[in-house]
Scaffold this motif. Structure first.
Motif, PDB file in Angstrom:
ATOM      1  N   LEU A  47      40.672  27.089  38.123  1.00  0.00           N
ATOM      2  CA  LEU A  47      40.418  28.489  38.457  1.00  0.00           C
ATOM      3  C   LEU A  47      39.557  28.675  39.706  1.00  0.00           C
ATOM      4  CD1 LEU A  47      39.954  29.917  34.856  1.00  0.00           C
ATOM      5  CD2 LEU A  47      41.919  30.232  36.354  1.00  0.00           C
ATOM      6  N   ARG A  50      41.310  28.323  44.249  1.00  0.00           N
ATOM      7  CA  ARG A  50      41.758  29.258  45.279  1.00  0.00           C
ATOM      8  C   ARG A  50      40.611  29.996  45.962  1.00  0.00           C
ATOM      9  NH1 ARG A  50      47.190  30.809  44.445  1.00  0.00           N
ATOM     10  NH2 ARG A  50      46.890  32.171  46.216  1.00  0.00           N
ATOM     11  N   ARG A  51      39.385  29.610  45.643  1.00  0.00           N
ATOM     12  CA  ARG A  51      38.250  30.291  46.256  1.00  0.00           C
ATOM     13  C   ARG A  51      37.903  29.667  47.596  1.00  0.00           C
ATOM     14  NH1 ARG A  51      34.509  32.981  42.268  1.00  0.00           N
ATOM     15  NH2 ARG A  51      35.953  33.354  40.589  1.00  0.00           N
ATOM     16  N   ARG A 151      26.913  30.405  39.152  1.00  0.00           N
ATOM     17  CA  ARG A 151      27.212  31.709  38.533  1.00  0.00           C
ATOM     18  C   ARG A 151      28.636  31.724  37.968  1.00  0.00           C
ATOM     19  NH1 ARG A 151      24.195  33.367  43.030  1.00  0.00           N
ATOM     20  NH2 ARG A 151      26.010  33.801  44.309  1.00  0.00           N
ATOM     21  N   ALA A 184      32.628  39.978  25.060  1.00  0.00           N
ATOM     22  CA  ALA A 184      33.312  39.625  26.305  1.00  0.00           C
ATOM     23  C   ALA A 184      33.293  40.784  27.308  1.00  0.00           C
ATOM     24  CB  ALA A 184      34.760  39.224  26.016  1.00  0.00           C
ATOM     25  N   ARG A 185      33.469  41.994  26.804  1.00  0.00           N
ATOM     26  CA  ARG A 185      33.559  43.119  27.734  1.00  0.00           C
ATOM     27  C   ARG A 185      32.213  43.496  28.342  1.00  0.00           C
ATOM     28  NH1 ARG A 185      37.766  46.239  24.005  1.00  0.00           N
ATOM     29  NH2 ARG A 185      35.823  46.802  23.026  1.00  0.00           N
ATOM     30  N   HIS A 187      30.015  40.819  28.997  1.00  0.00           N
ATOM     31  CA  HIS A 187      29.570  39.604  29.684  1.00  0.00           C
ATOM     32  C   HIS A 187      30.360  39.233  30.930  1.00  0.00           C
ATOM     33  CE1 HIS A 187      26.874  38.909  26.400  1.00  0.00           C
ATOM     34  NE2 HIS A 187      26.457  37.806  26.944  1.00  0.00           N
ATOM     35  N   PHE A 188      31.666  39.385  30.903  1.00  0.00           N
ATOM     36  CA  PHE A 188      32.466  38.893  32.031  1.00  0.00           C
ATOM     37  C   PHE A 188      32.571  39.949  33.133  1.00  0.00           C
ATOM     38  CE2 PHE A 188      33.976  36.306  28.490  1.00  0.00           C
ATOM     39  CZ  PHE A 188      33.957  35.038  29.056  1.00  0.00           C
ATOM     40  N   ASP A 189      32.405  39.512  34.374  1.00  0.00           N
ATOM     41  CA  ASP A 189      32.670  40.444  35.478  1.00  0.00           C
ATOM     42  C   ASP A 189      33.443  39.788  36.620  1.00  0.00           C
ATOM     43  OD1 ASP A 189      30.755  38.940  36.835  1.00  0.00           O
ATOM     44  OD2 ASP A 189      29.653  40.678  37.581  1.00  0.00           O
ATOM     45  N   PRO A 191      36.480  38.810  38.550  1.00  0.00           N
ATOM     46  CA  PRO A 191      37.837  39.365  38.480  1.00  0.00           C
ATOM     47  C   PRO A 191      38.904  38.358  38.058  1.00  0.00           C
ATOM     48  CG  PRO A 191      36.906  39.627  40.688  1.00  0.00           C
ATOM     49  CD  PRO A 191      35.858  38.967  39.866  1.00  0.00           C
ATOM     50  N   VAL A 192      38.765  37.108  38.516  1.00  0.00           N
ATOM     51  CA  VAL A 192      39.771  36.107  38.140  1.00  0.00           C
ATOM     52  C   VAL A 192      39.686  35.816  36.642  1.00  0.00           C
ATOM     53  CG1 VAL A 192      40.528  33.730  38.469  1.00  0.00           C
ATOM     54  CG2 VAL A 192      39.836  35.083  40.445  1.00  0.00           C
ATOM     55  N   LEU A 194      38.515  37.772  34.350  1.00  0.00           N
ATOM     56  CA  LEU A 194      38.978  38.953  33.596  1.00  0.00           C
ATOM     57  C   LEU A 194      40.504  38.971  33.523  1.00  0.00           C
ATOM     58  CD1 LEU A 194      36.451  41.692  34.843  1.00  0.00           C
ATOM     59  CD2 LEU A 194      36.670  40.865  32.498  1.00  0.00           C
ATOM     60  N   GLU A 195      41.133  38.497  34.602  1.00  0.00           N
ATOM     61  CA  GLU A 195      42.600  38.425  34.622  1.00  0.00           C
ATOM     62  C   GLU A 195      43.083  37.377  33.606  1.00  0.00           C
ATOM     63  OE1 GLU A 195      44.087  38.018  38.631  1.00  0.00           O
ATOM     64  OE2 GLU A 195      46.132  37.744  37.905  1.00  0.00           O
ATOM     65  N   VAL A 196      42.362  36.270  33.537  1.00  0.00           N
ATOM     66  CA  VAL A 196      42.719  35.224  32.561  1.00  0.00           C
ATOM     67  C   VAL A 196      42.583  35.788  31.135  1.00  0.00           C
ATOM     68  CG1 VAL A 196      42.135  32.935  31.650  1.00  0.00           C
ATOM     69  CG2 VAL A 196      42.013  33.353  34.101  1.00  0.00           C
TER      70      VAL A 196
ATOM     71  N   MET B   1      50.456  34.241  36.924  1.00  0.00           N
ATOM     72  CA  MET B   1      49.154  34.868  37.155  1.00  0.00           C
ATOM     73  C   MET B   1      48.816  34.823  38.648  1.00  0.00           C
ATOM     74  SD  MET B   1      45.570  33.952  35.377  1.00  0.00           S
ATOM     75  CE  MET B   1      45.542  32.369  36.180  1.00  0.00           C
ATOM     76  N   LEU B   3      46.208  34.693  41.508  1.00  0.00           N
ATOM     77  CA  LEU B   3      44.796  34.412  41.797  1.00  0.00           C
ATOM     78  C   LEU B   3      44.518  34.715  43.263  1.00  0.00           C
ATOM     79  CD1 LEU B   3      44.259  31.007  39.985  1.00  0.00           C
ATOM     80  CD2 LEU B   3      43.657  33.262  39.171  1.00  0.00           C
ATOM     81  N   ASN B   5      42.187  34.944  46.765  1.00  0.00           N
ATOM     82  CA  ASN B   5      41.096  34.193  47.387  1.00  0.00           C
ATOM     83  C   ASN B   5      39.808  34.959  47.141  1.00  0.00           C
ATOM     84  OD1 ASN B   5      42.479  32.072  48.407  1.00  0.00           O
ATOM     85  ND2 ASN B   5      43.006  33.135  50.305  1.00  0.00           N
ATOM     86  N   MET B   6      38.856  34.266  46.539  1.00  0.00           N
ATOM     87  CA  MET B   6      37.650  34.979  46.154  1.00  0.00           C
ATOM     88  C   MET B   6      36.430  34.475  46.917  1.00  0.00           C
ATOM     89  SD  MET B   6      38.416  37.252  43.941  1.00  0.00           S
ATOM     90  CE  MET B   6      36.747  37.572  43.411  1.00  0.00           C
ATOM     91  N   PRO B 119      23.575  39.265  30.927  1.00  0.00           N
ATOM     92  CA  PRO B 119      23.905  40.012  29.701  1.00  0.00           C
ATOM     93  C   PRO B 119      23.040  39.624  28.500  1.00  0.00           C
ATOM     94  CG  PRO B 119      25.892  39.252  30.781  1.00  0.00           C
ATOM     95  CD  PRO B 119      24.755  38.612  31.507  1.00  0.00           C
ATOM     96  N   SER B 125      26.662  43.725  34.273  1.00  0.00           N
ATOM     97  CA  SER B 125      27.209  43.941  35.611  1.00  0.00           C
ATOM     98  C   SER B 125      28.004  45.244  35.681  1.00  0.00           C
ATOM     99  CB  SER B 125      28.115  42.763  35.967  1.00  0.00           C
ATOM    100  OG  SER B 125      28.907  43.068  37.081  1.00  0.00           O
ATOM    101  N   GLU B 127      30.502  45.483  37.301  1.00  0.00           N
ATOM    102  CA  GLU B 127      31.907  45.077  37.400  1.00  0.00           C
ATOM    103  C   GLU B 127      32.470  44.587  36.066  1.00  0.00           C
ATOM    104  OE1 GLU B 127      32.511  42.498  40.924  1.00  0.00           O
ATOM    105  OE2 GLU B 127      30.582  43.267  41.559  1.00  0.00           O
ATOM    106  N   SER B 128      31.611  44.560  35.037  1.00  0.00           N
ATOM    107  CA  SER B 128      32.124  44.184  33.706  1.00  0.00           C
ATOM    108  C   SER B 128      32.843  45.402  33.123  1.00  0.00           C
ATOM    109  CB  SER B 128      30.964  43.780  32.790  1.00  0.00           C
ATOM    110  OG  SER B 128      30.164  44.913  32.497  1.00  0.00           O
ATOM    111  N   PRO B 129      33.767  45.194  32.202  1.00  0.00           N
ATOM    112  CA  PRO B 129      34.498  46.353  31.664  1.00  0.00           C
ATOM    113  C   PRO B 129      33.582  47.430  31.065  1.00  0.00           C
ATOM    114  CG  PRO B 129      35.639  44.337  31.106  1.00  0.00           C
ATOM    115  CD  PRO B 129      34.346  43.920  31.749  1.00  0.00           C
ATOM    116  N   VAL B 130      32.535  47.032  30.335  1.00  0.00           N
ATOM    117  CA  VAL B 130      31.644  48.043  29.742  1.00  0.00           C
ATOM    118  C   VAL B 130      30.781  48.704  30.820  1.00  0.00           C
ATOM    119  CG1 VAL B 130      29.689  48.393  28.159  1.00  0.00           C
ATOM    120  CG2 VAL B 130      31.628  47.011  27.442  1.00  0.00           C
TER     121      VAL B 130
END
Lengths: 212, 161
Positions: A47, A50-51, A151, A184-185, A187-189, A191-192, A194-196, B1, B3, B5-6, B119, B125, B127-130
């Motif tokens: 994962l 691709r960074r 991170r 999970a919602r 904790h995770f931010d 984007p990759v 979250l897609e997984v 999927m 992915l 470039n990040m 968390p 964050s 950018e987290s869903p919540v």
């Protein structure tokens, strides 16, 4: 060389240490800490491939050492401080995500950090200086999120847990998935990742949706 | 999927306190770098305010340089979270500490940028869903976060430091 062999022997113990999160959920033949590390490392490699400007070697090393302190510190879960002895009550608790005051959150995190740091220092104390320094800095990077790699792997580690929880849920109908999704919602931010998670949801919850 | 470039070249939203802490760490590390070349230990390393783990940098120049470069990258893309106007105090925005009720349970989150998110310490964050779902909502409102399970976050209190 004697000290290296002792170190290899010690970390080998992770192969037979079951992960506590599954033990308290009464999962049959739960995976070991080493098994978790193995898949987390592969997922991290794939994962992060691709960074841009990403040090994959560092990510992999962080993956390999992130839980070695658990040989002495033991594995912990967010439920530990409130875990009932009674099996039925414990199963009920597993249906909820434990929420604590900010004071308690800080206290628990501090205790865990201190315990694990002491354990890591004990484990690596007799290693050659350069190796000892490298392991300590990789662990600190993971614990404190000092670089992009640290991170990233902090979330990656939890993603492997989440995937394993879905696999057990499909096989044994436990652990309850509601608390995992609540967690999970928040904790995770990444984007990759979250897609997984969306893909994992498609795969494991296509026919049966989890409930709170 | 798919992915993407990040590269971590995006904006880093930081609270005033967070930015101050990073700056303090940066100054301390720069001081250490100078002192190391002279073979001294700078006074700042005796300060109790400083995270004792930074002492690990003392042992390793590479680690020190990596962290200094990381902090410089953060400063380049840093975006300070501004304090909201009086009108906006009842709206959840970045930097807000939000008391919520989730089902029967109470919790409290501070919405921060990804760099400050912890968390397990109640800092989630934006950018987290919540975190994303709570932004823009007011006291008394219910925020539904679904897919695949539905959870309702009722906003009880919003506070800005």
């Amino acid at each position: 060389m004697k000290e290296l062999v002792n170190f290899f022997h010690e970390i080998g113990k992770l192969k037979s240490k079951p992960r506590r999160g599954w033990v308290i959920n009464d999962i049959k033949n739960p995976e070991s800490i080493a098994e978790h590390t193995f898949r987390a490392a592969i997922m991290a490699w794939v994962l992060s491939n691709r960074r841009k400007n990403f040090n994959i070697e560092k990510v992999l090393k962080i993956a390999l050492i992130h839980d070695i302190c658990e040989i002495y510190a033991g594995d912990t879960t967010p439920y530990d401080s409130i875990l009932p002895r009674n099996k039925k009550k414990r199963a009920e608790l597993m249906k909820t995500w434990p929420r604590f005051s900010n004071y308690e959150k800080k206290k628990l995190a501090k205790e865990k950090y201190k315990r694990e740091k002491r354990a890591l220092e004990k484990l690596i104390s007799k290693l050659p200086l350069n190796l000892k320094k490298e392991i300590k800095k990789l662990w600190l990077d993971y614990e404190m999120g000092l670089t992009a790699e640290g991170r990233f792997f902090r979330q990656m580690d939890r993603l492997e847990d989440f995937l394993q929880s879905m696999e057990y849920w499909k096989k044994y109908k436990k652990p309850p998935q509601g608390p995992w999704w609540l967690w999970a919602r928040e904790h995770f931010d990444d984007p990759v990742l979250l897609e997984v998670i969306r893909e994992m949801d498609n795969k494991f919850h296509k026919h049966k949706k989890p409930r709170i | 999927m798919f992915l993407k470039n990040m590269a971590e070249t995006k904006k880093f939203y930081l609270t005033k306190k967070g930015l101050e802490e990073f700056k303090k760490e940066y100054e301390a590390l720069k001081g250490l770098r100078i002192a190391k070349t002279k073979g001294e230990v700078p006074k700042i390393w005796e300060s109790e305010d400083l995270n004792p783990e930074y002492l690990s940098f003392q042992e390793d120049l590479n680690f020190l340089e990596t962290r200094i470069a990381e902090l410089e990258n953060i400063f380049k893309s840093a975006c300070l979270i501004r304090h909201p106007s009086k009108k906006e105090l009842n709206i959840v925005n970045l930097g807000a500490t939000v008391r919520v009720k989730v089902g029967e349970e109470k919790d409290e989150f501070t919405i921060v940028g990804t760099l400050e998110a912890k968390p397990s310490l109640g800092k989630i964050s934006n950018e987290s869903p919540v975190g994303r779902a709570l932004l823009g909502h007011k006291i008394g409102e219910e925020v539904v976060v679904s897919s695949p399970i539905k959870a309702i976050y009722k906003i009880k209190k919003i506070k800005y430091n």
